[in-house]
Design an enzyme around this catalytic site. Structure first.
Site, PDB file in Angstrom:
ATOM      1  N   TYR A  44       1.915  -1.304 -13.984  1.00 32.47           N
ATOM      2  CA  TYR A  44       1.995  -0.485 -15.198  1.00 32.47           C
ATOM      3  C   TYR A  44       3.378  -0.505 -15.837  1.00 32.47           C
ATOM      4  O   TYR A  44       4.337  -0.944 -15.250  1.00 32.47           O
ATOM      5  CB  TYR A  44       1.441   0.925 -14.994  1.00 32.47           C
ATOM      6  CG  TYR A  44       2.011   1.876 -13.974  1.00 32.47           C
ATOM      7  CD1 TYR A  44       3.239   1.727 -13.374  1.00 32.47           C
ATOM      8  CD2 TYR A  44       1.257   3.015 -13.627  1.00 32.47           C
ATOM      9  CE1 TYR A  44       3.713   2.667 -12.469  1.00 32.47           C
ATOM     10  CE2 TYR A  44       1.729   3.951 -12.720  1.00 32.47           C
ATOM     11  CZ  TYR A  44       2.958   3.772 -12.157  1.00 32.47           C
ATOM     12  OH  TYR A  44       3.420   4.696 -11.271  1.00 32.47           O
ATOM     13  N   GLU A  45       3.397  -0.071 -17.093  1.00 31.75           N
ATOM     14  CA  GLU A  45       4.614  -0.194 -17.928  1.00 31.75           C
ATOM     15  C   GLU A  45       5.059  -1.653 -18.053  1.00 31.75           C
ATOM     16  O   GLU A  45       6.240  -1.938 -18.166  1.00 31.75           O
ATOM     17  CB  GLU A  45       5.764   0.674 -17.381  1.00 31.75           C
ATOM     18  CG  GLU A  45       5.462   2.146 -17.244  1.00 31.75           C
ATOM     19  CD  GLU A  45       5.120   2.810 -18.577  1.00 31.75           C
ATOM     20  OE1 GLU A  45       5.462   2.244 -19.627  1.00 31.75           O
ATOM     21  OE2 GLU A  45       4.475   3.874 -18.552  1.00 31.75           O
ATOM     22  N   GLY A  46       4.115  -2.554 -18.046  1.00 30.61           N
ATOM     23  CA  GLY A  46       4.431  -3.986 -18.162  1.00 30.61           C
ATOM     24  C   GLY A  46       4.524  -4.620 -16.786  1.00 30.61           C
ATOM     25  O   GLY A  46       5.376  -4.266 -15.979  1.00 30.61           O
TER      26      GLY A  46
END
Lengths: 598, 598
Positions: free
Chosen positions: A439-441
């Protein structure tokens, strides 16, 4: 379940001794952030995480969240613990006094964030997500919006989310379909469905403020047509008084590999009333402010995972008796030696330890840079901090989470078969921390951000700036006997980092796929070298303490020895990554997509 | 859940084209193992694994096994699928006709073992464990014992287990406490408790034969006082007729990270009647026969994990549209390009693919060596096969399971956030395969076996033998243009392998901890180089097919391209491991056990 102990001594070392937070805070005008105050806060945070949050970690995993008719119930004890968190004033720490905060530096919160996440990754995410919503509103909200949302969010009686992903688009947000249409009163009505919304629905707070990206009809296609909205679960008046339910509904929650106690929600917006944040079609730019902060938060989760798994494995390794040391019996009165005598067990423990402590130093330095960006009056300092943050954020996010995952895998291996059994809690750490690589890239996205956007996008300027800092450190410390070799090694890797960058840049001019082909190996190379720099700094700091005379000789010696382990046994992995990069994109791109399997 | 397709084309390539199993089988006198027969068997096994076993994988994970009053219920569908497995004659394939088997070569079973494990790791373990019990009885049982146990075990209506571990001893079996006392009738009564007994209790078979290590009172302490016993769940007559319940009870089952559908049992022996296998106090020696076979079985699980995760990730990567290729739009009619166009996604897919296919070649070659050990009349061939097996077994076990774990992690990353969601089945593969790095000796234990026992213990002879094979391959193929570079690279790594070994040997003469300190990096280095050899062999084989003319050009070209990827982008990792080894044990052993944390 491994017992969690907040690493207070190490935080004192990193924040006070290594990074001299006293000077840092006073320069920035944080009058209240005295060393005494800092000690008191961290020590209380230690107690809270050890005694309130950590004991809920295993039961949270077992019970998970439950969804009934759009409502989500968190596991036993979460509601009470969250109330204690609010009552203790923890949400307010680093937020503006204007909205009920304590105006303490962001970096204090970062330290507490690691403890929270190490004690209970799932629990830590509930307030963690609020921070993103608050930061977005602080940076881009109107005065009315701030008054509507911030007091309760800061207090913690409301929580926040970030709603970006849709089923068909995660990385590629330009494809989003959620629609926002203007109402007569200037608000918008949103329709669409978002997925993977962490803390999207739960029973911990009185209201939930969703920060949502959506497209206003008539906007350009792609990322240039995305706008940002605040959409509360319950409608509120301009004064922040809660009214009726808004058209926001939790359609379901996901069943996941880990972080079971954090609700990952499908959130449906059905003519939901929302408030435009910032300008029309500038939503993604507003999000970037927040995304960088969130990425540092996730980097911190990687440190937390290394630390938590290290603690569990260390206790077991001292306790478990199995086989004799090959260099002679170490525990003659027992039936076997504790497994910490075995070199390979030490290798795993020291790997975890060097990732946890090195990562803590890196994450804490970045947190101080965030302080500077927030609070400095010196534009030059701010610009330097921003540049260093831009470079090191993707490295910290991806490298510290990948090494966090590796650490948790070692934690299981130290326990042998017992590590695979839920009861011991070691496998939960691995399941929980895998999300931090996603998550968050994802790691791949961070790597593209680093190499494509930051390094090559700045024509190498960002790397040059950081390299100058490392070179200066090496020049200043090469004369210290315990650092001579480290400085030489660092300088040599730094040179390789720069020449590899040049080489990729040249190749990429002819073939842009060279960037993606090199990116993850490049990021890992950068990560190993960056952490080596922080380890060298820690060794320098510890050596100074020893030279000055101290009654904590063992502590500082352990730092120097762990640093030596990192340089000897971890940093050389960078050589493998460098060699992979050199081979280029060709063999990665040659195979036809239809010929991957037959 | 990713749909499983048995890699039949690749098995044809590996077994028939690469390893020429036709000649191999006929040399060993396996008259029935014609290529037609092999094709028919593998094709049927493909259908069975795809249609019967694979569909139970996800439900097995969700439901797990349930324990009630000592009885264990397997998930829905397992009992019926196991009955189909028995009815199809699958358990009997490579077992002696004398006891109802089909006397086919072991290597046929290995291929099927990979398919079973890829389709459903938990299910595959039930018959997998029986093989160990059967092999032990075949090798060391008396004629009476063989008549008592083997017909039903071979048929599959009974299953087997291996009972080694106790709560306080896993690796260090010399510490075991389970006691075996002689009865008047020549049998023994066993008392004690074993843990981590896979398939220790379940509802799939009519009886379970536990192969148990225990200590006969008066025996020497440590591993020289361990004897081996066959202990059935239900007592049986000498003719194999089932009588009353024996004193064997399942005390509980474990809750685990993965393989939830396989019951991991605490088995309590309470005056249980057992039959001595082999000689008194020679139990561990008898076990070694089995353990090596079991380790190869686990190596195969690593290949299976890479393959299963690769298949899932490949399908998704072709299907999922996200972002545009940096080298130009590839899917102009869609809203974005399929993610397989992105270099980093290809990196992950090709990594999985190169581990799966390279691992399959290695595992299949080892399986042929087992055939030779079992069936050859040529003592020289047997000795050579035994030597190569001794060297490559720990490499295959540890390297193929560690790379299997890595592959499943990549599989999750390819899916992004979706990879973390249970529904997609990718995270289950990672949870399931982690056990393969632990059981039958952890990675650390394999590494000690390789470096300490096999390499240094043979004064380098075992490595010398394998090196000669690789050198000979390089000499024969260096003139082929597509292999010149591979042969040079291989030769250079081989030289480094040998010089590193010498260096460790020298250091270890002064400090035995140098072995443990080097061991895992040494094993991984060895693994990368070994797999490079198998990739070079596959490239050579594919090139010959292309040169000879073929209508499967794409298939052979894909082999050559995947081999190039392995040499370019995977093998260089060995450089990092070599550099870590060179640093030696010092920094690993320096830190006092009490100073790991403060």
């Amino acid at each position: 379940m491994p017992e969690y102990k907040a690493p207070l001594r190490d935080y004192k070392f990193v924040m006070q001794e290594l990074l001299d937070c006293e000077t840092h805070y006073s320069t920035l005008g944080y009058e209240d952030a005295s060393l005494d105050m800092l000690d008191a806060i961290l020590s209380e945070a230690g107690k809270f995480t050890e005694q309130v949050i950590a004991p809920l970690n295993q039961i949270g995993d077992e019970q998970g969240c439950t969804w009934t008719d759009g409502n989500v119930t968190t596991p036993d004890g979460f509601k009470e613990a969250y109330q204690q968190y609010v009552d203790g004033g923890w949400p307010t720490l680093s937020l503006p006094e204007e909205f009920g905060g304590q105006d303490l530096p962001h970096s204090v919160n970062t330290a507490i964030g690691e403890m929270m996440s190490a004690a209970n990754h799932s629990f830590a995410m509930y307030p963690g997500l609020s921070h993103g919503a608050i930061a977005t509103l602080l940076a881009h909200g109107t005065d009315t919006q701030k008054q509507m949302f911030l007091p309760k969010l800061v207090e913690g009686s409301w929580t926040g989310t970030m709603c970006l992903t849709e089923a068909h688009c995660g990385t590629d947000l330009g494809m989003l379909r959620t629609k926002a249409e203007l109402n007569d009163d200037g608000s918008y009505r949103l329709n669409g469905s978002k997925i993977f919304i962490s803390a999207g629905e739960h029973d911990l707070s009185d209201n939930i403020v969703h920060i949502v990206i959506a497209r206003i009809p008539g906007s350009p296609e792609g990322t240039r047509g995305i706008s940002l909205f605040a959409v509360p679960k319950f409608n509120i008046t301009d004064d922040g008084v809660v009214e009726d339910r808004n058209g926001v509904n939790c359609g379901s929650i996901e069943h996941k590999m880990g972080i079971n106690a954090n609700a990952t929600c499908v959130i449906n917006f059905d003519n939901a009333k929302g408030y435009l944040i910032g300008e029309v079609n500038r939503g993604l730019n507003c999000m970037f402010t927040f995304m960088n902060a969130a990425r540092l938060g996730v980097a911190n989760e990687g440190v937390a995972a290394s630390e938590a798994s290290f603690q569990g494995a260390l206790t077991y390794a001292k306790d478990r008796l199995q086989m004799r040391s090959m260099s002679g019996v170490k525990n003659p009165n027992g039936p076997a030696d504790p497994i910490i005598v075995h070199p390979d067990v030490r290798r795993m423990l020291l790997t975890q330890k060097s990732f946890a402590e090195g990562g803590r130093a890196l994450a804490s330095d970045l947190a101080q840079l965030v302080d500077t960006v927030h609070a400095s009056n010196n534009e030059n300092h701010k610009a330097l901090a921003e540049a260093k943050l831009a470079l090191l954020t993707p490295i910290a996010k991806a490298f510290l989470t990948e090494t966090g995952l590796e650490s948790t895998s070692h934690g299981i291996q130290v326990f042998g078969g017992h590590g695979f059994i839920k009861e011991w809690g070691m496998e939960q750490l691995m399941r929980d921390t895998k999300i931090s690589c996603l998550y968050e890239g994802t790691t791949g996205i961070q790597a593209l951000d680093l190499l494509g956007r930051k390094i090559l996008g700045s024509q190498g300027e960002l790397l040059k700036g950081f390299a100058a800092e490392v070179v200066s450190f090496c020049q200043n410390n090469a004369g210290t006997p315990s650092l001579t070799s480290h400085c030489q090694t660092l300088a040599s890797y730094l040179k390789e980092w720069q020449s590899t960058t040049m080489e990729i840049g040249k190749k990429a001019a002819n073939n842009p796929d060279e960037i993606g082909a090199a990116s993850v190996d490049y990021l890992m190379f950068s990560g190993y070298v960056t952490l080596a720099y922080y380890w060298a700094k820690m060794v320098a700091c510890a050596q100074k303490k020893l030279d000055a005379g101290t009654d904590e000789k063992d502590f500082y010696l352990a730092k120097i020895q762990t640093g030596q382990f990192y340089f000897d046994r971890i940093l050389p992995r960078a050589k493998g990554h460098a060699a992979c990069i050199t081979a280029g994109a060709e063999s990665m791109m040659a195979l036809d997509a239809e010929h991957f399997s037959f």
